[in-house]
Design a protein around this motif. Structure first.
Motif, PDB file in Angstrom:
ATOM      1  N   GLU A  47     -23.527   3.000  35.451  1.00  0.00           N
ATOM      2  CA  GLU A  47     -22.510   3.495  36.369  1.00  0.00           C
ATOM      3  C   GLU A  47     -21.338   2.516  36.456  1.00  0.00           C
ATOM      4  O   GLU A  47     -21.448   1.375  36.010  1.00  0.00           O
ATOM      5  CB  GLU A  47     -23.131   3.722  37.744  1.00  0.00           C
ATOM      6  CG  GLU A  47     -24.256   4.760  37.716  1.00  0.00           C
ATOM      7  CD  GLU A  47     -24.902   4.953  39.070  1.00  0.00           C
ATOM      8  OE1 GLU A  47     -24.724   6.037  39.642  1.00  0.00           O
ATOM      9  OE2 GLU A  47     -25.570   4.026  39.547  1.00  0.00           O
ATOM     10  N   PRO A  48     -20.213   2.947  37.040  1.00  0.00           N
ATOM     11  CA  PRO A  48     -19.044   2.059  37.159  1.00  0.00           C
ATOM     12  C   PRO A  48     -19.277   0.939  38.167  1.00  0.00           C
ATOM     13  O   PRO A  48     -20.200   0.992  38.979  1.00  0.00           O
ATOM     14  CB  PRO A  48     -17.937   3.014  37.650  1.00  0.00           C
ATOM     15  CG  PRO A  48     -18.444   4.389  37.411  1.00  0.00           C
ATOM     16  CD  PRO A  48     -19.930   4.320  37.499  1.00  0.00           C
ATOM     17  N   ASP A  78     -13.154  -0.036  26.650  1.00  0.00           N
ATOM     18  CA  ASP A  78     -13.061   0.842  27.814  1.00  0.00           C
ATOM     19  C   ASP A  78     -11.603   1.288  27.911  1.00  0.00           C
ATOM     20  O   ASP A  78     -10.804   0.705  28.647  1.00  0.00           O
ATOM     21  CB  ASP A  78     -13.493   0.101  29.076  1.00  0.00           C
ATOM     22  CG  ASP A  78     -13.558   1.004  30.294  1.00  0.00           C
ATOM     23  OD1 ASP A  78     -13.167   2.182  30.177  1.00  0.00           O
ATOM     24  OD2 ASP A  78     -13.982   0.541  31.372  1.00  0.00           O
ATOM     25  N   ARG A  80     -10.021   3.756  29.147  1.00  0.00           N
ATOM     26  CA  ARG A  80      -9.463   4.392  30.343  1.00  0.00           C
ATOM     27  C   ARG A  80      -9.105   3.371  31.422  1.00  0.00           C
ATOM     28  O   ARG A  80      -8.156   3.566  32.173  1.00  0.00           O
ATOM     29  CB  ARG A  80     -10.446   5.420  30.891  1.00  0.00           C
ATOM     30  CG  ARG A  80     -10.661   6.615  29.969  1.00  0.00           C
ATOM     31  CD  ARG A  80     -11.671   7.580  30.553  1.00  0.00           C
ATOM     32  NE  ARG A  80     -11.853   8.758  29.721  1.00  0.00           N
ATOM     33  CZ  ARG A  80     -12.661   8.814  28.674  1.00  0.00           C
ATOM     34  NH1 ARG A  80     -13.359   7.741  28.326  1.00  0.00           N
ATOM     35  NH2 ARG A  80     -12.777   9.923  27.959  1.00  0.00           N
ATOM     36  N   HIS A  81      -9.870   2.317  31.534  1.00  0.00           N
ATOM     37  CA  HIS A  81      -9.631   1.346  32.603  1.00  0.00           C
ATOM     38  C   HIS A  81      -9.153  -0.003  32.059  1.00  0.00           C
ATOM     39  O   HIS A  81      -8.247  -0.602  32.598  1.00  0.00           O
ATOM     40  CB  HIS A  81     -10.899   1.168  33.436  1.00  0.00           C
ATOM     41  CG  HIS A  81     -11.359   2.429  34.100  1.00  0.00           C
ATOM     42  ND1 HIS A  81     -12.336   3.239  33.571  1.00  0.00           N
ATOM     43  CD2 HIS A  81     -10.936   3.041  35.231  1.00  0.00           C
ATOM     44  CE1 HIS A  81     -12.514   4.288  34.357  1.00  0.00           C
ATOM     45  NE2 HIS A  81     -11.678   4.200  35.369  1.00  0.00           N
ATOM     46  N   SER A 161     -22.699   7.031  32.619  1.00  0.00           N
ATOM     47  CA  SER A 161     -22.800   8.240  33.422  1.00  0.00           C
ATOM     48  C   SER A 161     -21.484   9.004  33.516  1.00  0.00           C
ATOM     49  O   SER A 161     -21.473  10.189  33.859  1.00  0.00           O
ATOM     50  CB  SER A 161     -23.278   7.893  34.836  1.00  0.00           C
ATOM     51  OG  SER A 161     -22.321   7.076  35.502  1.00  0.00           O
ATOM     52  N   ARG A 162     -20.367   8.336  33.224  1.00  0.00           N
ATOM     53  CA  ARG A 162     -19.047   8.965  33.336  1.00  0.00           C
ATOM     54  C   ARG A 162     -18.518   9.473  31.991  1.00  0.00           C
ATOM     55  O   ARG A 162     -17.877  10.522  31.934  1.00  0.00           O
ATOM     56  CB  ARG A 162     -18.057   7.965  33.917  1.00  0.00           C
ATOM     57  CG  ARG A 162     -18.366   7.544  35.344  1.00  0.00           C
ATOM     58  CD  ARG A 162     -18.067   8.650  36.338  1.00  0.00           C
ATOM     59  NE  ARG A 162     -18.281   8.239  37.708  1.00  0.00           N
ATOM     60  CZ  ARG A 162     -17.357   7.659  38.471  1.00  0.00           C
ATOM     61  NH1 ARG A 162     -16.164   7.408  37.959  1.00  0.00           N
ATOM     62  NH2 ARG A 162     -17.629   7.322  39.711  1.00  0.00           N
ATOM     63  N   TYR A 163     -18.743   8.707  30.933  1.00  0.00           N
ATOM     64  CA  TYR A 163     -18.144   9.021  29.643  1.00  0.00           C
ATOM     65  C   TYR A 163     -19.154   8.812  28.517  1.00  0.00           C
ATOM     66  O   TYR A 163     -20.076   7.995  28.644  1.00  0.00           O
ATOM     67  CB  TYR A 163     -16.916   8.132  29.404  1.00  0.00           C
ATOM     68  CG  TYR A 163     -15.938   8.147  30.552  1.00  0.00           C
ATOM     69  CD1 TYR A 163     -15.154   9.266  30.811  1.00  0.00           C
ATOM     70  CD2 TYR A 163     -15.805   7.041  31.390  1.00  0.00           C
ATOM     71  CE1 TYR A 163     -14.255   9.286  31.876  1.00  0.00           C
ATOM     72  CE2 TYR A 163     -14.914   7.045  32.456  1.00  0.00           C
ATOM     73  CZ  TYR A 163     -14.146   8.172  32.694  1.00  0.00           C
ATOM     74  OH  TYR A 163     -13.278   8.197  33.742  1.00  0.00           O
TER      75      TYR A 163
END
Length: 221
Positions: A47-48, A78, A80-81, A161-163
């Motif tokens: 998770e983030p 990463d 996106r962030h 869990s997100r990507y």
């Protein structure tokens, strides 16, 4: 901007991780034919906000200090962030996106740090078909170029869990270290991540663990 951490603290916290990676997968071990084999390690989390980027940075620095004759590259995958990219102030520099887009030259995509044998590859700016590009031959070519440039590669990735990128990145690397945050990570998410990376998982790092030893005592160790 060049990041200057406390070397004593970094080695105290990440030295054992480097030792484990060395034993389980080898740090740029010699092949029978004398050629060097670069070890690639993916830093993943279920998770983030579990401390994944800080762990990747600490591991890369500790590896560079442990084997000062070898080149270490920290890759910000990463896209996106880009916490690694932001930490070094490299938002405007080309990097991993350009490598995946087909750039043949790799030296200009690497940013130096205060540790002479540690370089950072920021996330970059090029438009790529993400994450599908990680299923293509371009990804294999990109990681092949990285292995030619570095002896040890540490790759930061987005939360599983997100990507989907982290599981795709794991295909191109030798081993995976899973980051778990004490008091925050959900057991079901961590168990799922463990199953996803089971073939290459060599261990886990627990972040934000509260010591029972008072801080004024801990400073002496």
């Amino acid at each position: 901007m060049i990041w200057r951490p406390s070397n004593k603290r970094v080695m105290r916290h990440f030295g054992p991780i480097v030792d484990q990676v060395t034993v389980r997968s080898g740090l740029a071990e010699e092949t029978p034919y004398g050629e060097r084999h670069a070890t690639g390690v993916l830093i993943a989390s279920a998770e983030p906000r579990e401390g994944r980027s800080s762990t990747a940075l600490g591991l890369a620095l500790a590896a560079a200090q442990l084997k000062q004759t070898q080149n270490v590259v920290l890759v910000d995958a990463d896209l996106r962030h880009g916490d690694i990219t932001s930490k070094f102030g490299l938002e405007k520099q080309e990097g991993f996106r350009e490598l995946l887009a087909g750039t043949n030259g790799i030296a200009e995509l690497l940013a130096p740090t205060s540790t002479s044998n540690l370089h950072v590859m920021p996330r970059g700016k090029a438009a790529v078909d993400w994450p599908d590009v990680l299923l293509s031959q371009e990804a294999g070519r990109a990681f092949g170029l990285l292995r030619e440039q570095a002896d040890f590669i540490v790759v930061d990735s987005p939360a599983l869990s997100r990507y989907p990128e982290s599981r795709l990145l794991a295909h191109w690397l030798d081993s995976v270290v899973l980051v778990v945050r004490a008091g925050r990570s959900r057991a079901d998410a961590v168990n799922e991540a463990r199953d996803v990376f089971s073939e290459k998982l060599i261990g886990a790092v627990v972040t934000r663990y509260r010591r029972i030893v008072p801080g004024f005592i801990d400073r002496y160790f």
